[in-house]
Write a protein that holds these residues in place. Structure first.
Motif, short mmCIF file in Angstrom:
data_model
loop_
_atom_site.label_atom_id
_atom_site.label_comp_id
_atom_site.label_asym_id
_atom_site.label_seq_id
_atom_site.Cartn_x
_atom_site.Cartn_y
_atom_site.Cartn_z
N GLU A 189 7.08 43.00 -18.04
CA GLU A 189 8.51 42.89 -18.32
C GLU A 189 9.05 41.55 -17.83
O GLU A 189 8.51 40.94 -16.92
N GLU A 190 10.12 41.10 -18.47
CA GLU A 190 10.74 39.83 -18.11
C GLU A 190 12.21 40.07 -17.79
O GLU A 190 12.90 40.84 -18.47
N LEU A 191 12.69 39.39 -16.75
CA LEU A 191 14.09 39.46 -16.37
C LEU A 191 14.89 38.47 -17.20
O LEU A 191 14.59 37.27 -17.22
N ILE A 192 15.93 38.95 -17.88
CA ILE A 192 16.78 38.12 -18.72
C ILE A 192 18.17 38.07 -18.10
O ILE A 192 18.77 39.11 -17.80
N SER A 193 18.69 36.87 -17.91
CA SER A 193 20.02 36.68 -17.32
C SER A 193 20.97 36.13 -18.37
O SER A 193 20.68 35.12 -19.01
N CYS A 194 22.10 36.81 -18.54
CA CYS A 194 23.13 36.37 -19.49
C CYS A 194 24.42 36.10 -18.73
O CYS A 194 24.78 36.86 -17.82
N GLN A 195 25.13 35.05 -19.13
CA GLN A 195 26.37 34.68 -18.44
C GLN A 195 27.40 34.18 -19.45
O GLN A 195 27.04 33.58 -20.46
N ILE A 196 28.67 34.43 -19.13
CA ILE A 196 29.77 33.77 -19.82
C ILE A 196 30.76 33.29 -18.76
O ILE A 196 30.74 33.76 -17.62
N SER A 197 31.60 32.34 -19.14
CA SER A 197 32.70 31.93 -18.26
C SER A 197 33.97 32.57 -18.79
O SER A 197 34.31 32.44 -19.96
N ARG A 198 34.66 33.30 -17.93
CA ARG A 198 35.94 33.91 -18.28
C ARG A 198 36.98 33.32 -17.33
O ARG A 198 37.04 33.69 -16.17
N GLY A 199 37.76 32.38 -17.84
CA GLY A 199 38.66 31.64 -16.97
C GLY A 199 37.84 30.79 -16.03
O GLY A 199 36.97 30.03 -16.46
N ASP A 200 38.10 30.94 -14.73
CA ASP A 200 37.34 30.19 -13.73
C ASP A 200 36.15 30.97 -13.18
O ASP A 200 35.43 30.47 -12.31
N SER A 201 35.95 32.19 -13.66
CA SER A 201 34.90 33.04 -13.11
C SER A 201 33.70 33.12 -14.06
O SER A 201 33.82 32.91 -15.27
N ILE A 202 32.54 33.45 -13.47
CA ILE A 202 31.33 33.69 -14.24
C ILE A 202 31.08 35.19 -14.28
O ILE A 202 31.10 35.87 -13.25
#
Length: 491
Positions: A220-233
């Motif tokens: 298995e592989e760890l997948i990291s997803c991110q967005i920026s919402r305003g000043d926060s991640i």
């Protein structure tokens, strides 16, 4: 430096000579990274008093993972960057560090004598990797609040078992299992990332980001997803199982969308920007009904990542891609041999006289996304993509083209940035098995497959060639070529 500070440094140096590892080079490297010396021996020194000498903060003591305290402290140092959206210039050593990590655990890395700047880059990647493991169960903000609370409760030292119990009780995180996975991970998984895009949603302020990803490995592989919402991640992490493919979608109002994995593929991430300029020329997608804000992970067949049966693709990394460079004298050959294999494509590297590979998330590639580039020349240096046509017929020849023209020399030397005086032109030659044709194309300011036309190909070896003909201030980029069968296979 005050007299008190000088005396303290002298005492620390004296104590270090008795109480730390014999490896002076690694000790010095760690000291340069963190402003303190740490002991990375497999057997921890029971008389090590350096935490008390160097740091008034809590020390996380673990006999099995003696480096864990250092990793947590590194995360705390980077907390603001990891939880808030800030514009950070990527380190020029990040991709080299990713490559170095492949096939190695954290302990195997620390056993080697590495330059301090490079070791810091590797530890930064590993600390963020641990953060991704931990935040599959919670948000980054909640995790950091808990760590600060623990360090307030235990101002001097806390054992790994105590730390583990608090994590379990507070956030339902099985820290022992996670740290074991993280510490034994060798980062040699086979992950493919493709078709990333952000689209405006019709009659809505929301946007939809989507990326396709597959795991072609046995683990298995760890997948990291991110967005920026305003000043926060805002993060969403999950495990991609062996031989599994997903399409990750995010529906929200966001500034960027990023997907990341620390595996064998380089670059290990795809970064997409969402702003009024990038959205202006995109056709809004119609969704009825419009789903609510959030993350959506959809199943995909693994065949989605197969090369279509009517296509033949040759990448610059393949064995049937050849490069012809300019002749070099002995000094030039020695200089080239000392250069690192992959080099960042930088405007300051103008007049790059030989074909040089560089990583790019926009490049074509299954696991390694890169292309070759050099400064424009007289057409002597070439890249040749060769393949074998088994079934004669009509094929469309397409090339992956990138416009990477650097700015003019006045900017490079400290002047004002100005556009190029002459448009970049690529000079290709298509050999069909019996005849050749030369084609010139002017790339747009993007990375895309561009057609060189349709031709009748004969059975046997065929090739497509790119020359380095161009202005000296321009970069000629060579990536991949594909031959697409256009007449029906039955005919």
């Amino acid at each position: 430096m005050s007299e008190t500070e000088a005396e303290a440094n002298l005492f620390i140096t004296w104590a270090s000579s008795f109480l730390t590892s014999d490896s002076k080079q690694n000790s010095t490297a760690i000291h340069q990274i963190f402003g303190k010396k740490q002991n990375f021996q497999n057997k921890p020194n029971p008389y090590n008093i350096l935490p008390m000498l160097h740091d008034t903060h809590t020390t996380l003591y673990s006999e099995k993972y003696p480096y864990l305290d250092l990793i947590i402290k590194l995360l705390l140092q980077e907390e603001s960057n990891l939880c808030q959206f800030v514009t950070i210039t990527p380190s020029p050593y990040e991709r080299e560090a990713r490559s170095f990590l492949q096939g190695k655990t954290i302990e195997e890395v620390l056993e080697q004598n590495l330059p301090s700047f490079f070791l810091r880059e590797i530890l930064k990647l590993k600390s963020e990797h641990l953060l991704d493991y931990l935040t599959t169960h919670t948000s980054r903000q909640k995790l950091f609040r808990l760590i600060h609370s623990i360090y307030t409760q235990y101002p001097h030292q806390i054992t790994f078992n105590q730390f583990t119990n608090i994590m379990e009780d507070s956030l339902r995180i099985n820290l022992k299992e996670i740290v074991y996975k993280w510490a034994t991970c060798k980062h040699d998984g086979l992950v493919q990332i493709k078709d990333g895009e952000i689209l405006p949603i019709f009659n809505s302020d929301l946007r939809m980001g989507k990326i396709k990803i597959s795991n072609n490995d046995k683990a298995e592989e760890l997948i990291s997803c991110q967005i920026s919402r305003g000043d926060s991640i805002v993060n969403h992490n999950f495990y991609l199982q062996p031989n599994e493919a997903k399409e990750v979608r995010i529906i929200d109002i966001f500034g960027f969308f990023k997907i990341n994995t620390l595996s064998k593929n380089i670059p290990g991430n795809l970064f997409l920007i969402s702003n009024p300029w990038t959205m202006a020329n995109k056709t809004p997608i119609k969704l009825d009904p419009i789903p609510g804000k959030g993350w959506y992970v959809l199943d995909l067949p693994l065949s989605e990542f197969d090369t279509p049966k009517n296509e033949i693709i040759v990448d610059n990394e393949d064995s049937t891609c050849f490069k012809i460079d300019l002749k070099q004298n002995l000094i030039q050959k020695l200089w080239e041999s000392r250069k690192k294999k992959y080099r960042d494509l930088n405007p300051l590297h103008k007049r790059t006289k030989s074909w040089t590979p560089t990583f790019s998330e926009n490049a074509y590639g299954k696991y390694i996304k890169n292309y070759l580039y050099k400064s424009g020349g007289d057409g002597t240096a070439k890249i040749i993509w060769e393949t074998y046509i088994n079934t004669p017929g009509e094929y469309e020849v397409m090339v992956m083209v990138h416009d990477r023209s650097p700015v003019t020399a006045s900017f490079i030397s400290g002047g004002t940035q100005q556009p190029e005086k002459k448009n970049l032109t690529y000079h290709y030659t298509v050999y069909t098995g019996k005849e050749e044709k030369t084609i010139e194309i002017t790339p747009k300011k993007t990375s895309a497959w561009v057609s060189l036309g349709k031709y009748h190909f004969h059975k046997g070896k065929v090739r497509t060639t790119l020359s380095d003909q161009g202005e000296a201030e321009q970069f000629i980029v060579a990536d991949a070529v594909k031959w697409v069968r256009t007449d029906s296979l039955e005919n």
